[in-house]
Design a protein around this motif. Structure first.
Motif, short mmCIF file in Angstrom:
data_model
loop_
_atom_site.label_atom_id
_atom_site.label_comp_id
_atom_site.label_asym_id
_atom_site.label_seq_id
_atom_site.Cartn_x
_atom_site.Cartn_y
_atom_site.Cartn_z
N ALA A 160 0.84 -1.21 0.00
CA ALA A 160 0.00 0.00 0.00
C ALA A 160 0.87 1.25 0.00
N ALA A 161 1.90 1.29 0.86
CA ALA A 161 2.80 2.43 0.88
C ALA A 161 3.55 2.57 -0.43
N ALA A 162 3.89 1.44 -1.05
CA ALA A 162 4.57 1.49 -2.35
C ALA A 162 3.67 2.08 -3.42
N ALA A 163 2.36 1.76 -3.39
CA ALA A 163 1.43 2.32 -4.36
C ALA A 163 1.32 3.83 -4.20
N VAL A 164 1.23 4.29 -2.93
CA VAL A 164 1.17 5.73 -2.70
C VAL A 164 2.47 6.40 -3.19
N LEU A 165 3.61 5.78 -2.88
CA LEU A 165 4.89 6.33 -3.32
C LEU A 165 4.97 6.40 -4.84
N ALA A 166 4.50 5.36 -5.52
CA ALA A 166 4.56 5.35 -6.98
C ALA A 166 3.73 6.47 -7.58
N VAL A 167 2.52 6.69 -7.02
CA VAL A 167 1.67 7.77 -7.53
C VAL A 167 2.32 9.13 -7.30
N CYS A 168 2.87 9.32 -6.10
CA CYS A 168 3.52 10.61 -5.80
C CYS A 168 4.75 10.82 -6.66
N LEU A 169 5.50 9.75 -6.94
CA LEU A 169 6.66 9.88 -7.83
C LEU A 169 6.24 10.26 -9.24
N LEU A 170 5.13 9.70 -9.70
CA LEU A 170 4.64 10.05 -11.03
C LEU A 170 4.22 11.52 -11.09
N VAL A 171 3.56 11.98 -10.03
CA VAL A 171 3.16 13.39 -10.01
C VAL A 171 4.39 14.30 -10.01
N ALA A 172 5.36 13.97 -9.12
CA ALA A 172 6.54 14.83 -9.00
C ALA A 172 7.50 14.68 -10.17
N GLY A 173 7.52 13.51 -10.78
CA GLY A 173 8.52 13.25 -11.82
C GLY A 173 8.02 13.31 -13.24
N VAL A 174 6.69 13.32 -13.45
CA VAL A 174 6.15 13.33 -14.82
C VAL A 174 5.20 14.49 -15.04
N VAL A 175 4.16 14.57 -14.21
CA VAL A 175 3.11 15.57 -14.44
C VAL A 175 3.65 16.98 -14.24
#
Length: 573
Positions: A160-175
């Motif tokens: 669950a923490a990994a899923a949250v981290l992945a979403v936040c990384l996508l926001v910070a690193g892509v969007v």
């Protein structure tokens, strides 16, 4: 050209060394992985030390923390060395390619641009393109690897923490970088134009300071350059605003990821060791370290794309070489022209002339009449608006570049004088000359006493290039280059400008009489404002040619007959 094609064209210009680039990427990944491991080991050490075990149980962790802290800095330094070495070598390669394309491409590609814009493209734009390697390609690659590694490690502890981290990384690193680059693109285009205009004004003030000072325009030109500098700074600041906003987004993403880790840690606190929960809390802090550079990387890609577009416009890639029939060898060096010469049809002149080997021709007319443009047209450097120039019956565009330059040489009045030795400045014309031949050429153009007064003779360095010479000395040095060149047809643009009237007339007589400075086998064409009456050479007055062209075909023939009778012109204007 589409955006991906522009970056691909820029990559082709840079031709970076892939092994060195991969080495820099590996070092960057190892450096940030050291930071990630340092966060995990530190979390374990802090939590484990709280439990007060035997000191020997902490020794390995303490040593690991020190080793990881040191390795992080060392690896980052090595990555900087490798990446900057790659970028600097790539920038050198790009400039060499651009010079090569300009040398072998159409002359108008460079001639149509002001010198300041040309300097900005070859200088600033190449630097912006090379920065793509250090500030965009490597950060993006390193962030992608580190993000995957951090998510995988967290997933082992809590999916669950990994899923949250992945979403936040996508926001910070892509969007966020995408939005930042999109907002900055228009602003950066404006900033680049201001930078080019600033360089144009600055070089105008540097190259023509005496003339502008006499005309009272120098302060205005300097003020314009300063205004462009301020406008450039304002545009750059405006382009940086999206980057500043995007820089705050990773902080918000880190906070969201930490909240997710806290919630996940609370949920698994009863099932795992306290050290594991501590690792779960601290790892996201290091996982986002690589994403902080991505907004700037996206903006750098935008800048590099704009720079690539300007460089491709300046020096487009050469078309693929296709087998073509060999141009016939030139049996006779007869130059024939029947062209409309000029940069615009509203300011063009119709010229018809034939030059046999050994002919002498003076092209006269007021400033702006088109003398320089006509010489460049005869040399194949500027395409005529209509008509064709042939050499020995072969069109200039059908000739091999080396063959054309060995047959026809154009010597501009403002040709560059390099900040190197006198010898090297003359060897530009022909590289196999001996010192005796160089000294003889200087003596023939009236620079014997000047050469004798130099402290090291031909080895004397002209500090500052043309600034080390007077205007007259510069003209004579450029004329010596023409004497040494292998060209059989010599086109001289204002070779006696800035000389006193007596010396100028003597030099023009020596140029336009056969034999004179040039042998009887070489054809000489001189563009000049003033011509002595006793040169005995053919003359083409562009002012009369323009008047005849405007009057129509019948008047043109009459004007040509009158011109031949009065001036002794062999060709028709």
């Amino acid at each position: 050209m589409h955006e991906p094609d522009l970056l691909r064209a820029g990559w082709d210009l840079l031709q970076p060394r892939l092994p060195r680039l991969l080495l820099a990427g590996v070092l960057g990944v190892l450096s940030l992985c050291s930071a990630l491991a340092l966060a995990g080991v530190s979390a374990w050490l802090i939590t484990r030390a709280w439990q007060m075990p035997a000191v020997l149980d902490l020794t390995v962790a303490v040593v690991a923390v020190r080793a990881l802290a040191i390795s992080r800095g060392v690896l980052h330094y090595c990555e900087r060395l490798a990446s900057h070495d790659t970028a600097l070598r790539a920038a050198g390669t790009a400039r060499a390619q651009i010079y090569r394309r300009l040398a072998h491409g159409p002359a108008e590609a460079a001639m149509r641009l002001p010198s300041g814009d040309l300097v900005a493209r070859v200088g600033t734009d190449v630097d912006a393109l090379a920065d793509m390697l250090v500030r965009a390609v490597l950060p993006i690659g390193v962030a992608a690897v580190l993000g995957v590694a951090a998510t995988a490690v967290i997933a082992v502890i809590s999916p669950a923490a990994a899923a949250v981290l992945a979403v936040c990384l996508l926001v910070a690193g892509v969007v966020t970088p995408w939005q930042s680059a999109r907002a900055a693109a228009a602003q950066e285009e404006v900033a680049r134009q201001h930078l080019s205009d600033r360089d144009v004004s600055a070089l105008l003030a540097l190259d023509h300071a005496p003339e502008l000072r006499i005309a009272g325009l120098l302060p205005e030109v300097i003020a314009e350059s300063q205004r462009r500098q301020r406008a450039w700074g304002a545009a750059v600041d405006a382009a940086a605003k999206p980057a500043a906003i995007a820089a705050a987004a990773p902080t918000a993403a880190v906070g969201a990821s930490l909240l997710g880790a806290v919630v996940a840690g609370i949920g698994i606190a009863d099932a795992v060791a306290p050290t594991t929960v501590a690792i779960l809390m601290l790892l996201p802090l290091s996982a986002f370290e690589a994403t902080t550079a991505l907004p700037a990387a996206a903006i750098q890609l935008t800048r590099s794309r704009i720079a690539a577009r300007r460089l491709v416009d300046l020096a487009p890639p050469a078309p693929p070489v296709r087998p073509a029939p060999q141009a016939p060898r030139i049996a006779a060096r007869r130059l024939h022209a029947d062209v409309r010469s000029g940069h615009h049809r509203d300011h063009a002149v119709r010229v018809q002339l034939d030059l046999e080997p050994g002919d002498r021709l003076a092209i006269t007319g007021p400033s702006g009449a088109g003398k320089t443009t006509l010489l460049m047209t005869l040399a194949g450097l500027v395409a005529p608006l209509d008509g064709q120039v042939t050499l020995g019956g072969t069109a200039l565009e059908a000739l091999d570049e080396h063959e054309l330059r060995s047959a026809v040489g154009f010597f501009a009045e403002d040709a560059h004088v390099f900040a190197t030795t006198v010898r090297d400045n003359l060897l530009v014309a022909r590289g196999d000359c001996e010192d005796d031949e160089l000294a003889t050429a200087l003596e023939r153009v009236g620079l014997r006493r000047w050469l004798a007064g130099l402290p090291e003779g031909l080895a004397t360095v002209l500090s500052g290039g043309a600034q080390a010479l007077s205007a007259g000395q510069r003209r004579r040095l450029l004329l010596a280059r023409a004497l040494l060149s292998p060209a059989r047809i010599v086109l001289l643009d204002e070779p006696t400008e800035h000389l006193d009237a007596g010396d100028a007339e003597d030099l023009l007589r020596a140029l336009l009489r056969a034999p004179g400075l040039f042998s009887t086998e070489r054809t000489v064409v001189v563009a000049t404002h003033h011509l002595p009456d006793d040169t005995g050479c053919r003359q083409l007055d562009l002012a009369l040619a323009v008047a005849a062209d405007l009057a129509g075909a019948g008047s043109r023939d009459a004007a040509a007959e009158q011109l031949i009778g009065q001036r002794g012109v062999g060709g028709q204007p």
